[in-house]
Design a protein around this motif. Structure first.
Motif, mmCIF file in Angstrom:
data_model
loop_
_atom_site.group_PDB
_atom_site.id
_atom_site.type_symbol
_atom_site.label_atom_id
_atom_site.label_comp_id
_atom_site.label_asym_id
_atom_site.label_seq_id
_atom_site.Cartn_x
_atom_site.Cartn_y
_atom_site.Cartn_z
ATOM 1 N N PRO A 1 -8.755 -43.433 107.257
ATOM 2 C CA PRO A 1 -8.331 -42.024 107.550
ATOM 3 C C PRO A 1 -7.347 -41.308 106.517
ATOM 4 N N HIS A 2 -7.190 -41.987 105.382
ATOM 5 C CA HIS A 2 -6.118 -41.374 104.501
ATOM 6 C C HIS A 2 -6.486 -41.514 102.827
ATOM 7 N N THR A 3 -7.216 -40.591 102.635
ATOM 8 C CA THR A 3 -7.520 -40.525 100.939
ATOM 9 C C THR A 3 -7.060 -39.259 100.449
ATOM 10 N N HIS A 4 -6.662 -39.219 98.816
ATOM 11 C CA HIS A 4 -6.528 -38.271 98.446
ATOM 12 C C HIS A 4 -7.557 -38.183 97.319
ATOM 13 N N PHE A 5 -8.843 -37.593 97.251
ATOM 14 C CA PHE A 5 -9.715 -37.523 96.221
ATOM 15 C C PHE A 5 -9.610 -36.153 95.437
ATOM 16 N N TYR B 1 -4.016 -32.757 111.424
ATOM 17 C CA TYR B 1 -3.383 -32.177 110.341
ATOM 18 C C TYR B 1 -2.394 -32.931 109.901
ATOM 19 N N LYS B 2 -1.992 -32.502 108.607
ATOM 20 C CA LYS B 2 -0.971 -33.208 108.036
ATOM 21 C C LYS B 2 0.207 -32.282 107.663
ATOM 22 N N LEU B 3 1.462 -32.482 107.881
ATOM 23 C CA LEU B 3 2.534 -31.696 107.324
ATOM 24 C C LEU B 3 3.379 -32.591 106.685
ATOM 25 N N VAL C 1 2.295 -41.172 109.580
ATOM 26 C CA VAL C 1 1.347 -41.643 108.582
ATOM 27 C C VAL C 1 2.092 -42.385 107.410
ATOM 28 N N HIS C 2 1.551 -43.193 106.886
ATOM 29 C CA HIS C 2 2.000 -44.276 105.906
ATOM 30 C C HIS C 2 3.394 -44.681 106.278
ATOM 31 N N LEU C 3 3.733 -45.145 107.327
ATOM 32 C CA LEU C 3 5.009 -45.843 107.792
ATOM 33 C C LEU C 3 5.518 -47.215 107.006
ATOM 34 N N THR D 1 -5.238 -46.006 103.658
ATOM 35 C CA THR D 1 -5.017 -46.306 102.014
ATOM 36 C C THR D 1 -4.052 -45.666 101.359
ATOM 37 N N ASP D 2 -4.059 -44.107 101.753
ATOM 38 C CA ASP D 2 -3.273 -43.034 100.750
ATOM 39 C C ASP D 2 -3.750 -43.337 99.315
ATOM 40 N N HIS D 3 -4.997 -43.685 99.385
ATOM 41 C CA HIS D 3 -5.708 -43.629 98.091
ATOM 42 C C HIS D 3 -5.496 -42.403 97.183
HETATM 43 ZN ZN ZN Z 1 -1.246 -39.490 101.515
#
Ligand code: ZN
Ligand code: URP
Ligand code: ZN
Length: 472
Positions: free
Chosen positions: A65-69, A156-158, A244-246, A320-322
């Motif tokens: 649930p967490h990627t940045h491509f 959403y992510k802020l 997210v990403h704690l 992953t916050d890839h």
């Molecule tokens: Zn991220």
């Protein structure tokens, strides 16, 4: 169309594991059945293809649930785009990724969403959906929130950090209320941006510009305060939240306290917070830059707290916050000052093997817990269940045939990710995705993609947060 039968495996869900056969037709799971029904079904489906998966575990396709491509940083772009990123995901057993659409200042949410569709549509090898990051809140954007729901965007992510992304507390409050009305969920990058700037300025003045300064500028208090503040805002807004990403024990404790007081708090963490620690920032030859991501790698005490939380079922999802940047080129942009190093690490390919090897094989978590944090909970939280996140009649035929006995080693040389290193280089693994079905088609086998470009946009529904009871 003739059926495909996976015979002899153990089907794992978030609540149990059973020896069951799975029949797939076209892109859906038609039925899941016991051995005593096999003969009759084989007689009826005389032209079915049968694959023997005896001794293997069958998981619903994993969800990251967490990627940045294809993410633009200030002076470069991530090494993985939707093409290579989704291939890497699929090779490791991940059949859905959720990426972050980011609104530019002055831009409408619709326009940002169209830009992300343009990057992903027709270029993806696993399914994908988008969270929306709001960076510029105004009346027009407020009116676009219901429109986003119609477009299948319900999360959403802020950001409380990053100069170009962060928004004020009052925006958090307004967005939380608006998204709550839509049945969605808001995640937060919990770091106090003003304090990162202040500490970075001090470090600059002291001439401390190397990678070892990164965890000082982003120290634990920076996260803990932001978690606490976010929870306070969410309480006043009466809205559920996602952290997210704690990365810290202190942040975890604030989340626990809020849950005890009746708040609905979802927690995501990432493999890097279990496996990497802050001693890496002192490596010679600028090697520490490989681990510059935010929030940073922490101390053993934080890792232990996160493992304990995972074991207790307090962690809902593992993303992953890839966000991959090549070491040889991109990371070196910050050679003269740590704050200029593009933030992020790769991980989308290796999350399943890491969490299985060091979570399940060590006895810390069960196959069922692994299924929950890798697939089922994300499917529910992000409005995809039961289309995704479960092996059941009518669900998408996204299935990972998992070999629990495979032994190997993680290496950049053999990875599919389009980046020149992996932060997990040399780590031993036990277990891997032997075969991955996406929409009923074999799409990856033994770490390699065998069918490219099958990924589709996942139009998502409201969040279902009922798996997290208030107070637990
Ligand atoms: Zn991220
Ligand atoms: O270092 C990181 N995490 N980069 C990606 C952006 C974010 O904060 O999630
Ligand atoms: Zn973030």
């Amino acid at each position: 169309m003739s059926a495909l039968i996976l015979r002899g495996g153990t089907v794992v869900s978030g609540s149990d594991s059973k020896k069951l056969n799975v029949m797939i037709r076209d892109d859906k799971i038609e039925t899941v059945f016991e051995d005593h029904e096999l003969e009759a079904i084989l007689e009826r489906e005389s032209d079915a293809e049968v694959i023997d998966v005896t001794g293997k575990l069958l998981f619903p396709g994993f969800i990251d649930p967490h990627t940045h491509f294809q993410m633009q940083a200030s002076k470069c772009v991530t090494a993985d785009d939707f093409d290579s990123g989704t291939r890497a995901a699929l090779a490791g057993g991940t059949t859905v990724i959720l990426d972050f659409t980011t609104q530019d200042k002055g831009e409408s949410l619709m326009s940002a969403l169209s830009r992300w569709h343009e990057m992903a549509d027709g270029h993806s090898s696993c399914d994908y959906g988008f969270h929306m990051s709001i960076t510029d809140w105004n009346e027009q954007v407020h009116h676009e929130i219901p429109l986003m729901t119609l477009e299948g965007v319900t999360s959403y992510k802020l950001y409380m950090a990053y100069p170009k992304l962060r928004v004020r507390d009052e925006v958090f409050y307004e967005v939380l209320k608006a998204v709550k009305n839509e049945g969605g969920i808001v995640g937060n990058h919990c770091e106090n941006g003003d304090m990162i700037d202040a500490l970075t300025a001090d470090l600059r003045e002291e001439g401390k510009l190397g990678t070892e300064a990164h965890p000082i500028a982003h120290c634990r208090e920076i996260e803990a305060e932001a978690v606490q503040r976010y929870l306070m805002i969410a309480k006043l807004a009466g809205a559920p939240v996602n952290i997210v990403h704690l990365s810290t024990k202190a942040g975890l404790e604030y989340a626990r306290e809020a849950r005890k007081n009746g708040q609905k708090v979802m927690i995501e963490t990432c493999p890097q917070y279990f496996f990497l620690d802050d001693s890496l920032y002192s490596l010679p030859d600028f090697e520490g830059a490989k681990y510059v991501f935010s929030p940073p790698a922490r101390k053993k005490e934080d890792q232990d707290a996160l493992w304990e939380a995972l074991e207790n079922g307090e962690i809902d999802t593992i993303g992953t916050d890839h966000c991959s940047f090549n070491f040889a080129t991109d990371k070196h942009i910050g050679e003269y000052e740590f704050s200029q190093i593009p933030n992020g690490i790769p991980g989308v390919e290796h999350r399943p093997v890491l969490m299985y090897t060091y979570g399940v094989q060590t006895g810390r978590i069960s196959n069922e817990s692994f299924c929950r944090v890798m697939s089922e909970n994300a499917a529910k939280e992000y409005g995809m269940y039961p289309q995704k996140g479960v092996i059941a009649e009518g669900s998408d035929a996204d299935i990972v045939v998992w070999d629990p006995d495979y032994e190997g080693v993680i290496s950049a040389e053999t990875q599919v990710q389009n980046v020149d290193y992996t932060p997990y280089e040399g780590m031993k693994i036990k277990g891997r995705a032997q075969l991955v079905f996406l929409h009923g088609k074999p799409a990856a086998a033994e770490g390699q993609v065998i069918a490219k470009g099958l990924g589709k946009y996942v139009h998502r529904d409201k969040a279902d947060l009922s798996f997290r009871k208030v107070g637990d």
